[in-house]
Design a protein around this motif. Structure first.
Motif, PDB file in Angstrom:
ATOM      1  N   ILE A 186      -1.344-101.378  41.346  1.00  0.00           N
ATOM      2  CA  ILE A 186      -1.950-100.515  40.213  1.00  0.00           C
ATOM      3  C   ILE A 186      -1.039 -99.182  40.039  1.00  0.00           C
ATOM      4  N   SER A 193      -8.701-101.097  36.660  1.00  0.00           N
ATOM      5  CA  SER A 193      -9.547 -99.958  36.948  1.00  0.00           C
ATOM      6  C   SER A 193      -9.571 -99.067  35.431  1.00  0.00           C
ATOM      7  N   LYS A 194     -10.567 -98.187  35.133  1.00  0.00           N
ATOM      8  CA  LYS A 194     -10.978 -97.661  33.894  1.00  0.00           C
ATOM      9  C   LYS A 194      -9.574 -96.828  33.466  1.00  0.00           C
ATOM     10  N   LYS A 195      -9.078 -95.980  34.173  1.00  0.00           N
ATOM     11  CA  LYS A 195      -8.168 -94.898  33.877  1.00  0.00           C
ATOM     12  C   LYS A 195      -6.870 -95.585  33.389  1.00  0.00           C
ATOM     13  N   SER A 234     -13.257-101.420  40.025  1.00  0.00           N
ATOM     14  CA  SER A 234     -12.930 -99.908  40.963  1.00  0.00           C
ATOM     15  C   SER A 234     -12.136 -99.794  41.893  1.00  0.00           C
ATOM     16  N   VAL A 235     -11.611 -98.755  41.987  1.00  0.00           N
ATOM     17  CA  VAL A 235     -10.675 -98.302  43.073  1.00  0.00           C
ATOM     18  C   VAL A 235     -11.426 -97.857  44.175  1.00  0.00           C
ATOM     19  N   GLN A 269     -13.072 -95.614  47.366  1.00  0.00           N
ATOM     20  CA  GLN A 269     -12.744 -94.394  48.191  1.00  0.00           C
ATOM     21  C   GLN A 269     -12.324 -94.870  49.496  1.00  0.00           C
ATOM     22  N   GLU A 316      -6.306 -93.568  40.681  1.00  0.00           N
ATOM     23  CA  GLU A 316      -6.251 -94.969  40.358  1.00  0.00           C
ATOM     24  C   GLU A 316      -5.091 -95.636  40.100  1.00  0.00           C
ATOM     25  N   THR A 317      -3.957 -95.053  40.175  1.00  0.00           N
ATOM     26  CA  THR A 317      -2.603 -95.442  40.028  1.00  0.00           C
ATOM     27  C   THR A 317      -1.646 -94.715  40.979  1.00  0.00           C
ATOM     28  N   ASP A 371      -0.757 -91.076  40.091  1.00  0.00           N
ATOM     29  CA  ASP A 371      -1.900 -89.948  40.407  1.00  0.00           C
ATOM     30  C   ASP A 371      -1.675 -89.140  42.055  1.00  0.00           C
TER      31      ASP A 371
END
Length: 456
Positions: free
Chosen positions: A17, A44-46, A67-68, A70, A79-80, A83
């Motif tokens: 990711i 993932s969405k982002k 999903s990533v 938590q 999410e990457t 970030d």
């Protein structure tokens, strides 16, 4: 089997990711879809929203959102790798490993023929249960994949190597020049891209040992012996996709930049960019721009603001703008790099030698100067500067810092008229560009890549 009798492949992909991994996987998916194969990319969405525009075949390439989770130490919304500031304990990598439960469930439902992955080293275990083939697809040069055969415990972890001291390559490694040196070997030993304390090389070697075939984004003309070595070490086929480059962007260069560049004579402007994730320290940022000032040449620098600065303007050395005047631009926003490199006034490209920039430089008509920072960039730079001799790498001190004098010297030696080094790299560059741009060169690699996928 004749091509018309072959059923089209159903392929799933799950890249690490980071945008620098996700985007090349999509480019490969485009190459596969162009030949009629269907691809599902787990994201993932982002990042999916950021890269969806690269999907050229939406009827055949689908995104499946995962999903990533938590985990401890991972900030909300991450999410990457872009970030988060990566540190020795990498919570994003822990989250990535934790994604295995959901990813495995999705893959079971997809019933793919082949799954592409890079860091998800658990996928071959699922393949044995479900019955699909696996390709560990490396988005970096084969040289970097090969050097990870050296266990991390053999790297000098207690100190940086000094000067030109070299990391001893693995036995049979086919190059004496495409290896890390000095501070680089120490940095490679501590890349925190794994789960908890598991080191980077363990993740990569486990991923490659488990797959049915290793895929790599290179070509035999560049790294033939290295690909053979990689195949021998892992005792499995290495499939070469070629560089799998994105389509050339359409449209014109933004008017303000075209107007500024057009004020200078042909091939006189030095353009510099280090990609979307390289952030320099304040010291190195200032040495860089002062080095361009020292050259006396017009220059266009497009970089992220350095660490600790609120803006590019705040980070510039005192009096820099007054001294440089209209001869130089230092810009902190996104620019149309491909268009800039094609502008008649641009004559030199200074880059970090990330894979995309490496190929953009090779396919341009510009002189090439390299300032690599991490991992595969180091190997890309050695390949271009030491093996192909199409570029010059900026010199570094013992701790890996470069000075304004180092930067100026490298630029001048390729840009000065009558420079022996400049003429040599220009001749070599022209020869290699002719090879890479010959009719069918890139397409033939993808055609052969698909044929080898069938052989699995």
């Amino acid at each position: 089997m004749p091509e018309f009798q072959k059923s089209k492949l159903n392929i799933a992909m799950f890249p690490w990711i980071a945008m620098g991994h996700i985007t090349p996987f999509i480019h490969v998916a485009n190459g596969l879809a162009q030949r009629g194969h269907s691809v599902t990319i787990l994201l993932s969405k982002k990042p999916m929203l950021k890269v969806a525009h690269h999907n050229l075949y939406p009827n055949l390439i689908k995104f499946h959102i995962v999903s990533v989770p938590q985990v401890e130490g991972l900030p909300d919304g991450v999410e990457t790798s872009a970030d988060i500031d990566i540190n020795p304990f990498n919570p994003l990598a822990v989250a990535f490993q934790t994604m295995s439960t959901e990813v495995n469930a999705v893959i079971r439902g997809l019933k793919p023929d082949i799954v592409f992955y890079d860091f998800a080293h658990w996928i071959p275990k699922l393949a044995a249960e479900v019955g699909f083939k696996t390709v560990c697809y490396s988005i970096v040069c084969a040289s970097f994949s090969a050097i990870t055969i050296v266990p991390a415990r053999h790297f000098p972890r207690d100190r940086p190597l000094t000067g030109e001291e070299l990391l001893e390559p693995p036995k049979g490694y086919p190059s004496s020049t495409v290896v890390p040196r000095g501070h680089e070997a120490y940095a490679l030993s501590t890349i925190p891209l794994a789960c908890g304390t598991t080191t980077f090389d363990v993740v990569i070697s486990t991923a490659m040992h488990g797959c049915d075939a290793i895929g790599t984004r290179t070509c035999r003309e560049l790294e033939g012996p290295m690909c053979d070595y990689l195949s021998e070490q892992y005792n499995k086929p290495v499939l070469l996709s070629g560089p799998v480059l994105p389509q050339s962007p359409k449209g014109m260069l933004e008017e303000k930049w075209d107007t500024w560049l057009s004020k200078f004579k042909a091939k006189s402007v030095v353009y510099c960019a280090f990609g979307s994730e390289t952030t320099l320290t304040m010291n190195q940022f200032q040495e860089l721009v002062l080095g361009f000032e020292m050259t006396g040449l017009p220059f266009f620098v497009a970089l992220l603001k350095p660490k600790g600065a609120n803006s590019i303007e705040e980070a510039l050395p005192e009096g820099f703008l007054e001294r440089v005047g209209d001869r130089g631009v230092v810009y902190g926003g996104w620019v149309q790099q491909t268009h800039i490199l094609k502008h008649p006034s641009v004559g030199c490209f200074v880059s970090h030698c990330g894979f995309g920039s490496m190929w953009e430089s090779l396919l341009s008509d510009n002189q090439i100067v390299l300032v690599p920072y991490v991992a595969d960039q180091i190997f890309n730079a050695r390949l271009l500067a030491e093996e192909l001799k199409v570029a010059v790498e900026v010199g570094r001190g013992e701790m890996g810092w470069f000075s304004k004098e180092d930067l100026c010297k490298a630029v001048k030696c390729v840009m000065d008229e009558g420079s022996e080094v400049g003429n040599m790299v220009k001749r070599n560059h022209a020869k290699w560009k002719k090879t890479f741009t010959s009719a069918g060169f890139m397409d033939n690699y993808m055609d052969n890549f698909v044929e080898q996928l069938y052989h699995l």
